[in-house]
Design a protein around this motif. Sequence first.
Motif, PDB file in Angstrom:
ATOM      1  N   ASP B 195       5.565 -10.510  14.914  1.00  0.00           N
ATOM      2  CA  ASP B 195       5.965 -11.120  15.886  1.00  0.00           C
ATOM      3  C   ASP B 195       7.250 -12.121  16.067  1.00  0.00           C
ATOM      4  N   GLY B 196       7.864 -12.172  17.033  1.00  0.00           N
ATOM      5  CA  GLY B 196       8.436 -13.261  17.378  1.00  0.00           C
ATOM      6  C   GLY B 196      10.507 -12.510  17.375  1.00  0.00           C
ATOM      7  N   PRO B 226      10.717 -17.516  19.609  1.00  0.00           N
ATOM      8  CA  PRO B 226      10.603 -18.882  20.368  1.00  0.00           C
ATOM      9  C   PRO B 226      11.404 -18.607  21.429  1.00  0.00           C
ATOM     10  N   GLY B 227      11.382 -19.045  22.541  1.00  0.00           N
ATOM     11  CA  GLY B 227      12.378 -19.363  23.657  1.00  0.00           C
ATOM     12  C   GLY B 227      12.901 -18.300  24.611  1.00  0.00           C
ATOM     13  N   ALA B 228      12.483 -17.077  23.524  1.00  0.00           N
ATOM     14  CA  ALA B 228      12.898 -15.704  24.654  1.00  0.00           C
ATOM     15  C   ALA B 228      13.165 -15.297  26.088  1.00  0.00           C
ATOM     16  N   ASP B 284       8.443 -21.252  32.905  1.00  0.00           N
ATOM     17  CA  ASP B 284       8.941 -20.155  34.535  1.00  0.00           C
ATOM     18  C   ASP B 284       8.857 -18.941  34.673  1.00  0.00           C
ATOM     19  N   ILE B 285       7.100 -18.561  34.827  1.00  0.00           N
ATOM     20  CA  ILE B 285       6.654 -17.172  35.640  1.00  0.00           C
ATOM     21  C   ILE B 285       7.172 -17.010  36.624  1.00  0.00           C
ATOM     22  N   ARG B 348       9.392 -17.021  29.964  1.00  0.00           N
ATOM     23  CA  ARG B 348      10.282 -17.493  29.601  1.00  0.00           C
ATOM     24  C   ARG B 348       8.796 -17.988  28.029  1.00  0.00           C
ATOM     25  N   LYS B 349       8.926 -17.318  26.799  1.00  0.00           N
ATOM     26  CA  LYS B 349       8.650 -17.859  25.538  1.00  0.00           C
ATOM     27  C   LYS B 349       9.024 -19.685  25.829  1.00  0.00           C
TER      28      LYS B 349
END
Lengths: 122, 355
Positions: B195-196, B226-228, B284-285, B348-349
């Motif tokens: 994961d991640g 996270p933040g990707a 921000d989808i 964005r995650k």
Amino acid sequence: MRLLTHNMLSSNIKGVTNGFPLRIEAEKVVEKQVDLNIDFLKNMFPKIEWKALVSASRTMGYAELPEEVEPSKLDSEEFLRKFHHALLELHLEEGALVCPETGRRFPVSKGIPNMLLHEDEV
Amino acid sequence: MAVSSFNCQACRWSSSPSSTLAPRARVSVARANTVAVSSKKRGFELRAVAEATATGTAMEAVELKKGIAELYDESSGLWEDLWGDHMHHGFYDPNAADVSVLDHRAAQTRMIDEVLRFAGISEKSPIRNDKRVVDVGCGIGGSSRYLSSKYGANCKGITLSPVQAQRANALAAAQGLANKASFQVADALAQPFPDGQFDLVWSMESGEHMPDKAKFVDELVRVAAPGATIILVTWCHRDLGASERSLQPDEKKLLDKICSAFYLPAWCSTADYLKLFESYSLEDIKAEDWSPYVAPFWPAVIRSALTFKGFFSLLRTGTKTIRGALAMPLMIRGFKKDLIKYSVITCRKPEETTV
């Protein structure tokens, strides 16, 4: 497949709780020279699972990596060369990656791991 | 929050032409259960969505994957010969008149740049050279090598085709990028990563091949750090109107023909993908229809196929490739009817993952 890749692969077979790191069965290991890039190594270091890299490189026949790394080691060119060699210059051409929980073998052929799961493993 | 069903326009990979919610086989239900359990942590129900996208028995899923691998094993060489190492649409100015063949390679790399810009990745906030990228459905690695060479990113590509993985690695080695871009045989629906892992999750025109869109999106989100940023560029059918439950029969018929030629499972709409992404805690989808920017692409591909070189190369490849080639006018028809959309989706995650 170099160990930089191995350090990012895991077995996600259904039911497996920890599929990382994959054990290596080395049938054919090849060394390919790669230019040293110190910035790259310093940036990559925090993202590497160190213990997995140490044991993987040993399986591939390279036992020079220290078990533990103090931060000051990153300034040592000698250490960086060993890190570089293990991470980028050792290639598994033929062999397998083995799930640590189930023992399932993922073949590595011509340097390419085949990580496809069977239908009952998904 | 139960995700309401969305229409899954079935093609040959399911047994009935208008599949909806009924699970068709034990494996489909089992898959739905697995997805539901794994998503419990996020506190929402994916079951309805997973069932809706279930496209048949285990045998059909295996058949589809094999067909995809064989199609690309067979046709990659020809494609590379005629078009270079990018297996995706080029980005063209909508007002461009006649575009020459040489422009197409530039258009393909421009597509990558424009997509990155849409996702907020540009000169202002670039991909740094310690960033890890996964190229989901990587083809012969064109995107990965471009991202590695232009931005210095570290890319891992996955493809079902051993021939493609081999070629991708060989091209990376030839271009001095072997330590920045590497390629494996793996399934996008079961990515072989923890994961991640990745700072950028990139899927450029591979989503069309995924039989289980919910699982596909689940994996894209799972491997994102996270933040990707997640970027998905894919062919969709048009969004359904408020009163529509499915596409028109003639529309379904056209998609069915394209599906069987290109080894595609059921299509979904951009709205369907957005609904999937919205069921996770992502930021921000957004999505855009870039069909106008890719309009010159298929006519240009057909022209290449009809050249002396193209025609005889095509004859030499094999029946799968030829069948795919014969389906190209269908893609043009689909775009012209506003049925097929070239969809660019990004999100964005969050930096801290919320449960």
